[in-house]
Scaffold this active site. Structure first.
Site, mmCIF file in Angstrom:
data_model
loop_
_atom_site.group_PDB
_atom_site.id
_atom_site.type_symbol
_atom_site.label_atom_id
_atom_site.label_comp_id
_atom_site.label_asym_id
_atom_site.label_seq_id
_atom_site.Cartn_x
_atom_site.Cartn_y
_atom_site.Cartn_z
ATOM 1 C CG HIS A 153 -1.715 -1.206 1.505
ATOM 2 N ND1 HIS A 153 -2.812 -1.526 0.865
ATOM 3 C CD2 HIS A 153 -1.280 -2.298 2.180
ATOM 4 C CE1 HIS A 153 -3.247 -2.807 1.264
ATOM 5 N NE2 HIS A 153 -2.327 -3.329 1.958
ATOM 6 C CB SER A 274 13.238 22.861 -15.373
ATOM 7 O OG SER A 274 12.625 24.106 -15.416
ATOM 8 C CE LYS A 280 11.283 20.258 -11.682
ATOM 9 N NZ LYS A 280 10.592 19.524 -10.933
ATOM 10 C CD GLU A 287 8.797 12.574 -15.598
ATOM 11 O OE1 GLU A 287 7.873 13.365 -15.712
ATOM 12 O OE2 GLU A 287 9.858 13.018 -15.659
#
Ligand code: ARG
Length: 457
Positions: A153, A274, A280, A287
């Site tokens: 979980h 970024s 970043k 992804e």
């Protein structure tokens, strides 16, 4: 090619909707190999003379050299790769080129080409999977004793080792590999000779063409042969399941690379920055692996729906079989390579992992197990006593290990100082020595077996 019975040529729309050359030109190598095998067989069976067969074969070799050098020309009037090759062959060797299509149809031809292409794509998938497995096994051996939290979980459950976690993906990929291998075995029957749908009256040697093209045998039913795209669906299904596994690993890397986790730094070479936030570093490759899994599953659905309900034998719908397979294969090859790079280059922060494993009372099960073993208490009761210890530790803002002897005995008199030894993270993982468990010696043993299976030692 088929103009004999028509009073007028196809409209511009017809030419455009019918043309598969923009994508099926990817099959040129397979198409030429299939034609060379076919014409050699026609010559052996004395269906075509040796001179004609040699002229045709020479022409096909010239075309292969041209395509290798200049690419395949795209002429919509020629519809597809089969007609494109044949038209060029006619230019090169004259009307004798027309003998190549004896006892053959584009229906058995395209099934053969596509099977050969898909067989190679399966080889590429198997190679890509093995390379990723090698990276996982290397890193697992390195981190057989590195403790991290194991989750259910997404809540801290029990401590595990990073090596154990990585080998979980080795196992998923082992099954993926078996799926591709089984699909490859099932695929390996040669369609050539099924002709349009009913077979042919010519005395072919189907075993000869099958062998020449590396198939195990010819297909046994001509109707099935030209209607069958199971091999493409087998590829897509195996690719989908593999991509699904990659997407789960990608998701974990994304999570682990986030600042609150801080479990891993992904290689710069597979990350991006970024345009506005200078600090970043984004896990874009991971992804995209996660995202591409969706596209691969979409390709699988596309072909399933195309094939569903088609009557026997060939229908033009089936020309739409290739784009989803080509797309999925390109994506899967990339995803496997990207994941291999991320795993091989990952910089795991084992201190952060160990600290995180110490939160959330991950060794509570060890306390309950100790009560069962040391005090012969039924597990359900031990579970209850341990729950009370967790509650007390939470109210004091400390760990189970930090509870005093008085604290412990206040909960249950059968608890004593000896329990502390089983509450450490290292003791917890070391205790889980059941076959397939997370104990470091178990992980090392499984990693060794995996290395052997992969031919790494
Ligand atoms: N371009 C076609 C395809 O990819 C080749 C088969 C054409 N056969 C036919 N009967 N029109 O499916």
């Amino acid at each position: 090619m088929w103009g004999g019975r028509f009073a007028e040529g196809p409209s511009a729309i017809m030419r455009e909707i019918n043309a598969s050359i923009p994508f099926d030109k990817a099959l040129w190598r397979q198409d030429i190999a299939g034609s060379r095998a076919h014409v050699a067989m026609l010559a052996q069976q004395e269906i075509v003379s040796t001179e004609d067969a040699e002229a045709i074969d020479g022409g096909l070799q010239t075309i292969a050299a041209e395509y290798e050098r200049d690419g395949v020309p795209e002429d919509w009037d020629l519809e597809d790769i089969h007609m494109t090759v044949e038209a060029r062959l006619t230019e090169l060797v004259g009307p004798v080129a027309g003998r190549l299509h004896t006892a053959r149809s584009r229906n058995d031809q395209v099934a053969t080409d596509f099977k050969l292409w898909t067989r190679d794509a399966m080889d590429r998938a198997l190679d890509g999977i093995a390379a990723l497995q090698r990276a996982l096994v290397d890193r697992a051996g390195e981190h057989a004793a590195s403790v991290m939290p194991g989750f259910t979980h997404l809540q801290t459950a029990q401590p595990v080792t990073l090596g154990h976690h990585l080998l979980a993906y080795y196992e998923m990929l082992r099954r993926d590999s078996a799926r591709f291998s089984a699909a490859q075995e099932r695929l390996n029957e040669c369609p050539l000779g099924a002709a349009a749908l009913a077979g042919t009256g010519f005395d072919l040697d189907r075993d000869m063409t099958a062998t020449a093209l590396g198939f195990d045998r010819p297909t046994a039913n001509s109707l099935d042969t030209v209607s069958d795209r199971d091999f493409a669906l087998d590829y897509l299904n195996a690719a989908s399941q593999c991509a699904l596994h990659l997407s789960r690993l990608a998701e974990e890397l994304i999570l682990w690379a986030s600042q609150p986790f801080g479990f891993v730094r992904l290689p710069d070479s597979l990350s991006t920055g970024s345009s506005i936030m200078p600090q970043k570093k984004n896990p874009d490759a991971a992804e995209l692996v996660r995202g591409h899994a969706g596209r691969i599953i979409g390709c699988t659905t596309a072909l399933m729906v195309t094939m569903k309900g088609l009557p026997l034998a060939y229908s033009k719908d089936m020309q739409d079989d290739k784009p989803p397979v080509f797309e999925a294969a390109g994506l899967l090859d990339l995803c496997l390579a990207a994941m291999q790079g991320m795993i091989a280059g990952a910089d795991f922060n084992t201190d952060r992992m160990r600290n995180a494993a110490g939160l959330g009372h991950a060794t509570a099960t060890d306390l309950a197990d100790w009560l069962v073993r040391a005090a012969d208490i039924p597990f359900r009761e031990a579970h209850h006593i341990t729950g009370a210890a967790v509650k007390l530790a939470d109210s004091k803002g400390c760990t189970l290990e930090d509870l005093s002897l008085e604290d412990l005995q206040g909960i249950d008199s059968r608890l004593d100082d000896r329990v502390r030894a089983v509450l450490t993270l290292d003791a917890s993982v070391a205790a889980r020595r059941s076959y397939g468990g997370t104990a470091p010696d178990q992980v090392q043993a499984r990693a060794r077996e995996a290395r052997q299976a992969l031919g790494m030692e």
